[in-house]
Design a protein around this motif. Structure first.
Motif, PDB file in Angstrom:
ATOM      1  N   TRP A  58      15.848  -7.017  76.781  1.00  0.00           N
ATOM      2  CA  TRP A  58      15.347  -5.947  75.920  1.00  0.00           C
ATOM      3  C   TRP A  58      13.829  -6.035  75.873  1.00  0.00           C
ATOM      4  CZ3 TRP A  58      19.590  -8.870  74.909  1.00  0.00           C
ATOM      5  CH2 TRP A  58      20.781  -8.223  74.594  1.00  0.00           C
ATOM      6  N   ALA A  59      13.188  -4.886  75.764  1.00  0.00           N
ATOM      7  CA  ALA A  59      11.737  -4.841  75.586  1.00  0.00           C
ATOM      8  C   ALA A  59      11.380  -3.535  74.887  1.00  0.00           C
ATOM      9  CB  ALA A  59      11.012  -4.950  76.924  1.00  0.00           C
ATOM     10  N   GLY A  60      10.173  -3.513  74.351  1.00  0.00           N
ATOM     11  CA  GLY A  60       9.679  -2.313  73.707  1.00  0.00           C
ATOM     12  C   GLY A  60       8.175  -2.284  73.779  1.00  0.00           C
ATOM     13  N   GLY A  61       7.616  -1.275  74.396  1.00  0.00           N
ATOM     14  CA  GLY A  61       6.165  -1.157  74.498  1.00  0.00           C
ATOM     15  C   GLY A  61       5.553  -2.322  75.245  1.00  0.00           C
ATOM     16  N   ASP A  62       4.430  -2.807  74.731  1.00  0.00           N
ATOM     17  CA  ASP A  62       3.720  -3.920  75.357  1.00  0.00           C
ATOM     18  C   ASP A  62       4.123  -5.274  74.788  1.00  0.00           C
ATOM     19  OD1 ASP A  62       2.272  -2.165  76.944  1.00  0.00           O
ATOM     20  OD2 ASP A  62       0.682  -1.949  75.467  1.00  0.00           O
ATOM     21  N   ALA A  63       5.089  -5.290  73.869  1.00  0.00           N
ATOM     22  CA  ALA A  63       5.502  -6.535  73.223  1.00  0.00           C
ATOM     23  C   ALA A  63       6.317  -7.399  74.193  1.00  0.00           C
ATOM     24  CB  ALA A  63       6.327  -6.229  71.978  1.00  0.00           C
ATOM     25  N   PRO A  64       6.288  -8.713  74.006  1.00  0.00           N
ATOM     26  CA  PRO A  64       7.138  -9.589  74.817  1.00  0.00           C
ATOM     27  C   PRO A  64       8.608  -9.225  74.618  1.00  0.00           C
ATOM     28  CG  PRO A  64       5.506 -10.868  73.623  1.00  0.00           C
ATOM     29  CD  PRO A  64       5.437  -9.459  73.095  1.00  0.00           C
ATOM     30  N   GLY A  65       9.424  -9.505  75.621  1.00  0.00           N
ATOM     31  CA  GLY A  65      10.837  -9.174  75.574  1.00  0.00           C
ATOM     32  C   GLY A  65      11.707 -10.361  75.203  1.00  0.00           C
ATOM     33  N   ILE A  66      12.985 -10.070  74.948  1.00  0.00           N
ATOM     34  CA  ILE A  66      14.001 -11.075  74.659  1.00  0.00           C
ATOM     35  C   ILE A  66      15.180 -10.790  75.570  1.00  0.00           C
ATOM     36  CG2 ILE A  66      15.674 -11.884  72.944  1.00  0.00           C
ATOM     37  CD1 ILE A  66      13.583 -11.248  70.787  1.00  0.00           C
ATOM     38  N   SER A  67      15.766 -11.839  76.112  1.00  0.00           N
ATOM     39  CA  SER A  67      16.970 -11.660  76.918  1.00  0.00           C
ATOM     40  C   SER A  67      17.999 -12.714  76.552  1.00  0.00           C
ATOM     41  CB  SER A  67      16.646 -11.717  78.415  1.00  0.00           C
ATOM     42  OG  SER A  67      16.112 -12.966  78.780  1.00  0.00           O
ATOM     43  N   ILE A  68      19.260 -12.394  76.838  1.00  0.00           N
ATOM     44  CA  ILE A  68      20.349 -13.354  76.674  1.00  0.00           C
ATOM     45  C   ILE A  68      20.955 -13.603  78.047  1.00  0.00           C
ATOM     46  CG2 ILE A  68      20.872 -12.802  74.274  1.00  0.00           C
ATOM     47  CD1 ILE A  68      23.289 -11.133  75.341  1.00  0.00           C
ATOM     48  N   ILE A  69      21.564 -14.782  78.201  1.00  0.00           N
ATOM     49  CA  ILE A  69      22.150 -15.124  79.485  1.00  0.00           C
ATOM     50  C   ILE A  69      23.316 -16.079  79.288  1.00  0.00           C
ATOM     51  CG2 ILE A  69      20.643 -17.127  79.903  1.00  0.00           C
ATOM     52  CD1 ILE A  69      20.454 -16.090  82.866  1.00  0.00           C
ATOM     53  N   ARG A  70      24.297 -15.942  80.158  1.00  0.00           N
ATOM     54  CA  ARG A  70      25.332 -16.967  80.275  1.00  0.00           C
ATOM     55  C   ARG A  70      24.728 -18.043  81.167  1.00  0.00           C
ATOM     56  NH1 ARG A  70      29.199 -12.266  81.352  1.00  0.00           N
ATOM     57  NH2 ARG A  70      30.376 -12.084  79.418  1.00  0.00           N
ATOM     58  N   PRO A  71      24.712 -19.299  80.741  1.00  0.00           N
ATOM     59  CA  PRO A  71      24.090 -20.336  81.564  1.00  0.00           C
ATOM     60  C   PRO A  71      24.660 -20.360  82.991  1.00  0.00           C
ATOM     61  CG  PRO A  71      24.508 -21.189  79.381  1.00  0.00           C
ATOM     62  CD  PRO A  71      25.188 -19.843  79.460  1.00  0.00           C
ATOM     63  N   GLU A  72      23.760 -20.413  83.962  1.00  0.00           N
ATOM     64  CA  GLU A  72      24.153 -20.390  85.365  1.00  0.00           C
ATOM     65  C   GLU A  72      24.934 -21.617  85.797  1.00  0.00           C
ATOM     66  OE1 GLU A  72      21.064 -19.363  88.099  1.00  0.00           O
ATOM     67  OE2 GLU A  72      20.313 -17.783  86.796  1.00  0.00           O
ATOM     68  N   ASP A  73      24.760 -22.743  85.096  1.00  0.00           N
ATOM     69  CA  ASP A  73      25.455 -23.968  85.509  1.00  0.00           C
ATOM     70  C   ASP A  73      26.898 -24.028  85.003  1.00  0.00           C
ATOM     71  OD1 ASP A  73      25.183 -24.568  82.799  1.00  0.00           O
ATOM     72  OD2 ASP A  73      23.876 -26.303  83.130  1.00  0.00           O
ATOM     73  N   GLY A  74      27.336 -22.987  84.271  1.00  0.00           N
ATOM     74  CA  GLY A  74      28.701 -22.951  83.782  1.00  0.00           C
ATOM     75  C   GLY A  74      28.947 -23.789  82.542  1.00  0.00           C
ATOM     76  N   GLN A  75      27.959 -24.517  82.085  1.00  0.00           N
ATOM     77  CA  GLN A  75      28.084 -25.336  80.876  1.00  0.00           C
ATOM     78  C   GLN A  75      27.844 -24.452  79.650  1.00  0.00           C
ATOM     79  OE1 GLN A  75      28.999 -28.665  80.978  1.00  0.00           O
ATOM     80  NE2 GLN A  75      29.323 -28.120  83.124  1.00  0.00           N
ATOM     81  N   PRO A  76      28.329 -24.888  78.483  1.00  0.00           N
ATOM     82  CA  PRO A  76      28.085 -24.108  77.265  1.00  0.00           C
ATOM     83  C   PRO A  76      26.587 -24.000  76.953  1.00  0.00           C
ATOM     84  CG  PRO A  76      29.767 -25.790  76.882  1.00  0.00           C
ATOM     85  CD  PRO A  76      29.159 -26.063  78.233  1.00  0.00           C
ATOM     86  N   ALA A  77      26.189 -22.862  76.427  1.00  0.00           N
ATOM     87  CA  ALA A  77      24.818 -22.694  75.947  1.00  0.00           C
ATOM     88  C   ALA A  77      24.642 -23.554  74.710  1.00  0.00           C
ATOM     89  CB  ALA A  77      24.552 -21.229  75.620  1.00  0.00           C
ATOM     90  N   THR A  78      23.466 -24.122  74.535  1.00  0.00           N
ATOM     91  CA  THR A  78      23.159 -24.914  73.351  1.00  0.00           C
ATOM     92  C   THR A  78      21.866 -24.417  72.735  1.00  0.00           C
ATOM     93  OG1 THR A  78      21.983 -26.567  74.652  1.00  0.00           O
ATOM     94  CG2 THR A  78      24.312 -26.978  74.246  1.00  0.00           C
TER      95      THR A  78
END
Length: 122
Positions: free
Chosen positions: A41-61
């Motif tokens: 997600w992003a809006g204008g010139d502000a920094p963005g935020i993203s979510i991801i499922r960890p690529e290594d298959g381990q639980p996110a912490t």
């Protein structure tokens, strides 16, 4: 700006997507990219935020001691975004209030426990 975007791991992908769609819409941000395992997600010139499922298959912490700060333009905006986050299922991590003469802030944790500071410097 120094920060371009922040990516957060999630174990609740669909729920986190809905949470961030609603919360970040309050700041004028929208989805800008997405795939099977991530959304940004992003809006204008502000920094963005993203979510991801960890690529290594381990639980996110959650990063112990990590925090994301979102700057807003007024105490009323801090109050409103904090209330919206809680209404969307976030946990209160510090009620809105003045922390110093020029720093008004509130804290919450998202659905996965990531800590946020929302603040204004007025």
């Amino acid at each position: 700006p120094m920060i371009g975007y922040v990516t957060l791991g999630t174990n609740r992908f669909e729920e986190a997507a809905a949470f961030y769609d609603a919360l970040l819409a309050e700041l004028g941000a929208a989805r800008t990219m997405q795939g099977e395992s991530f959304i940004a997600w992003a809006g204008g010139d502000a920094p963005g935020i993203s979510i991801i499922r960890p690529e290594d298959g381990q639980p996110a912490t959650v990063g112990n001691g990590s925090m994301i700060g979102l700057v807003l333009d007024s105490a009323q905006a801090v109050d409103a975004l904090h209330a919206r986050a809680l209404a969307l299922g976030a946990a209160d991590a510090g009620a809105p209030g003045r922390r110093s003469a020029h720093f008004y802030a509130a804290y919450f944790r998202d659905l996965d426990g990531h800590k946020y500071l929302i603040y204004c410097t007025r």
